[in-house]
Design a protein around this motif. Sequence first.
Motif, PDB file in Angstrom:
ATOM      1  N   VAL A  25       0.854  -1.195   0.000  1.00 31.99           N
ATOM      2  CA  VAL A  25       0.000   0.000   0.000  1.00 31.99           C
ATOM      3  C   VAL A  25       0.891   1.247   0.000  1.00 31.99           C
ATOM      4  N   ILE A  26       2.026   1.148   0.695  1.00 30.08           N
ATOM      5  CA  ILE A  26       3.098   2.148   0.588  1.00 30.08           C
ATOM      6  C   ILE A  26       4.372   1.394   0.218  1.00 30.08           C
ATOM      7  N   ASN A  27       5.339   2.120  -0.330  1.00 33.51           N
ATOM      8  CA  ASN A  27       6.624   1.512  -0.640  1.00 33.51           C
ATOM      9  C   ASN A  27       7.664   1.961   0.387  1.00 33.51           C
ATOM     10  N   LEU A  28       8.877   1.464   0.266  1.00 34.74           N
ATOM     11  CA  LEU A  28       9.915   1.787   1.234  1.00 34.74           C
ATOM     12  C   LEU A  28      10.229   3.282   1.237  1.00 34.74           C
ATOM     13  N   ALA A  29      10.235   3.911   0.080  1.00 32.75           N
ATOM     14  CA  ALA A  29      10.500   5.353   0.015  1.00 32.75           C
ATOM     15  C   ALA A  29       9.429   6.132   0.769  1.00 32.75           C
ATOM     16  N   GLU A  30       8.165   5.718   0.653  1.00 31.43           N
ATOM     17  CA  GLU A  30       7.084   6.388   1.367  1.00 31.43           C
ATOM     18  C   GLU A  30       7.168   6.118   2.868  1.00 31.43           C
ATOM     19  N   LEU A  31       7.617   4.929   3.262  1.00 34.29           N
ATOM     20  CA  LEU A  31       7.847   4.650   4.675  1.00 34.29           C
ATOM     21  C   LEU A  31       8.914   5.598   5.224  1.00 34.29           C
ATOM     22  N   THR A  45      11.359  10.127  18.954  1.00 37.19           N
ATOM     23  CA  THR A  45      11.711   9.335  17.785  1.00 37.19           C
ATOM     24  C   THR A  45      12.297   8.009  18.253  1.00 37.19           C
ATOM     25  N   PRO A  46      11.657   6.894  17.931  1.00 35.01           N
ATOM     26  CA  PRO A  46      12.221   5.607  18.328  1.00 35.01           C
ATOM     27  C   PRO A  46      13.558   5.355  17.610  1.00 35.01           C
ATOM     28  N   SER A  47      14.479   4.730  18.291  1.00 32.18           N
ATOM     29  CA  SER A  47      15.798   4.477  17.698  1.00 32.18           C
ATOM     30  C   SER A  47      15.703   3.569  16.478  1.00 32.18           C
ATOM     31  N   TYR A  48      14.688   2.695  16.437  1.00 33.69           N
ATOM     32  CA  TYR A  48      14.576   1.799  15.279  1.00 33.69           C
ATOM     33  C   TYR A  48      14.278   2.547  13.974  1.00 33.69           C
ATOM     34  N   PHE A  49      13.784   3.771  14.066  1.00 30.22           N
ATOM     35  CA  PHE A  49      13.559   4.570  12.850  1.00 30.22           C
ATOM     36  C   PHE A  49      14.845   4.672  12.037  1.00 30.22           C
ATOM     37  N   PHE A  50      15.948   4.864  12.707  1.00 27.19           N
ATOM     38  CA  PHE A  50      17.215   5.073  12.001  1.00 27.19           C
ATOM     39  C   PHE A  50      17.696   3.783  11.334  1.00 27.19           C
ATOM     40  N   ARG A  51      17.338   2.643  11.898  1.00 27.64           N
ATOM     41  CA  ARG A  51      17.646   1.369  11.240  1.00 27.64           C
ATOM     42  C   ARG A  51      16.823   1.215   9.971  1.00 27.64           C
ATOM     43  N   ILE A  52      15.570   1.645  10.017  1.00 22.09           N
ATOM     44  CA  ILE A  52      14.726   1.572   8.820  1.00 22.09           C
ATOM     45  C   ILE A  52      15.260   2.519   7.744  1.00 22.09           C
ATOM     46  N   LEU A  53      15.678   3.708   8.152  1.00 22.76           N
ATOM     47  CA  LEU A  53      16.207   4.673   7.185  1.00 22.76           C
ATOM     48  C   LEU A  53      17.463   4.157   6.474  1.00 22.76           C
ATOM     49  N   ASP A  54      18.177   3.224   7.101  1.00 19.54           N
ATOM     50  CA  ASP A  54      19.375   2.645   6.490  1.00 19.54           C
ATOM     51  C   ASP A  54      19.075   1.535   5.486  1.00 19.54           C
ATOM     52  N   LEU A  55      17.823   1.085   5.413  1.00 23.42           N
ATOM     53  CA  LEU A  55      17.473   0.009   4.487  1.00 23.42           C
ATOM     54  C   LEU A  55      17.538   0.496   3.047  1.00 23.42           C
ATOM     55  N   ASN A  56      17.961  -0.399   2.168  1.00 20.23           N
ATOM     56  CA  ASN A  56      18.022  -0.074   0.741  1.00 20.23           C
ATOM     57  C   ASN A  56      16.899  -0.729  -0.060  1.00 20.23           C
ATOM     58  N   HIS A  57      16.352  -1.817   0.469  1.00 22.58           N
ATOM     59  CA  HIS A  57      15.315  -2.569  -0.241  1.00 22.58           C
ATOM     60  C   HIS A  57      14.254  -3.034   0.746  1.00 22.58           C
ATOM     61  N   PHE A  59      12.809  -5.821   0.936  1.00 23.10           N
ATOM     62  CA  PHE A  59      13.020  -7.179   1.434  1.00 23.10           C
ATOM     63  C   PHE A  59      13.971  -7.222   2.630  1.00 23.10           C
ATOM     64  N   GLU A  60      14.681  -6.133   2.907  1.00 23.90           N
ATOM     65  CA  GLU A  60      15.545  -6.048   4.086  1.00 23.90           C
ATOM     66  C   GLU A  60      14.729  -5.742   5.359  1.00 23.90           C
ATOM     67  N   TYR A  61      13.497  -5.321   5.171  1.00 23.31           N
ATOM     68  CA  TYR A  61      12.649  -4.947   6.304  1.00 23.31           C
ATOM     69  C   TYR A  61      12.170  -6.201   7.028  1.00 23.31           C
ATOM     70  N   ASN A  62      12.512  -6.321   8.301  1.00 24.04           N
ATOM     71  CA  ASN A  62      12.024  -7.377   9.169  1.00 24.04           C
ATOM     72  C   ASN A  62      11.700  -6.701  10.497  1.00 24.04           C
ATOM     73  N   ALA A  63      10.422  -6.529  10.763  1.00 22.71           N
ATOM     74  CA  ALA A  63       9.994  -5.750  11.931  1.00 22.71           C
ATOM     75  C   ALA A  63      10.628  -6.248  13.216  1.00 22.71           C
TER      76      ALA A  63
END
Length: 134
Positions: A25-31, A45-57, A59-63
């Motif tokens: 429904v959204i893509n990684l860029a929109e996230l 700001t949760p610290s995990y936000f910065f881990r998400i910002l470091d993702l390139n794809h 498929f690297e997202y694992n909550a």
Amino acid sequence: MQDLKLVRNNSDDIGFVHACLIPGVINLAELKEWIYFVIEHYDETPSYFFRILDLNHKFEYNAFEIMGFVPGFEPKRDEYNALIGVGFKRGAINTNDNLTRKDAIKALERNPHIEKKFYEMFPFLKEKDGVKDI
């Protein structure tokens, strides 16, 4: 603005965002755009936000690996189908293995609060999607 629910025992908002990302429904860029929006408009700001910002794809997202928990958002089946309907309506989803476009849009018509919540959570997408009022 009310505080967002972004932590382990109070995670409905990040859970909703998670539920938007997984089926497309959204893509990684929109996230990432949402994360920057939250950083700009909210105090915490949760610290995990910065881990998400470091993702390139996506498929690297694992909550669980990134956040340390699986975020909560437990919609009824028809509400989840409505969320897929939002994806179809905005052109982010072209096909879904479990739901036709027609059925997803019908679910969205039965659950307009899902689209309202989507654009409340992602207000910066309104203009992009050509949405006037929800």
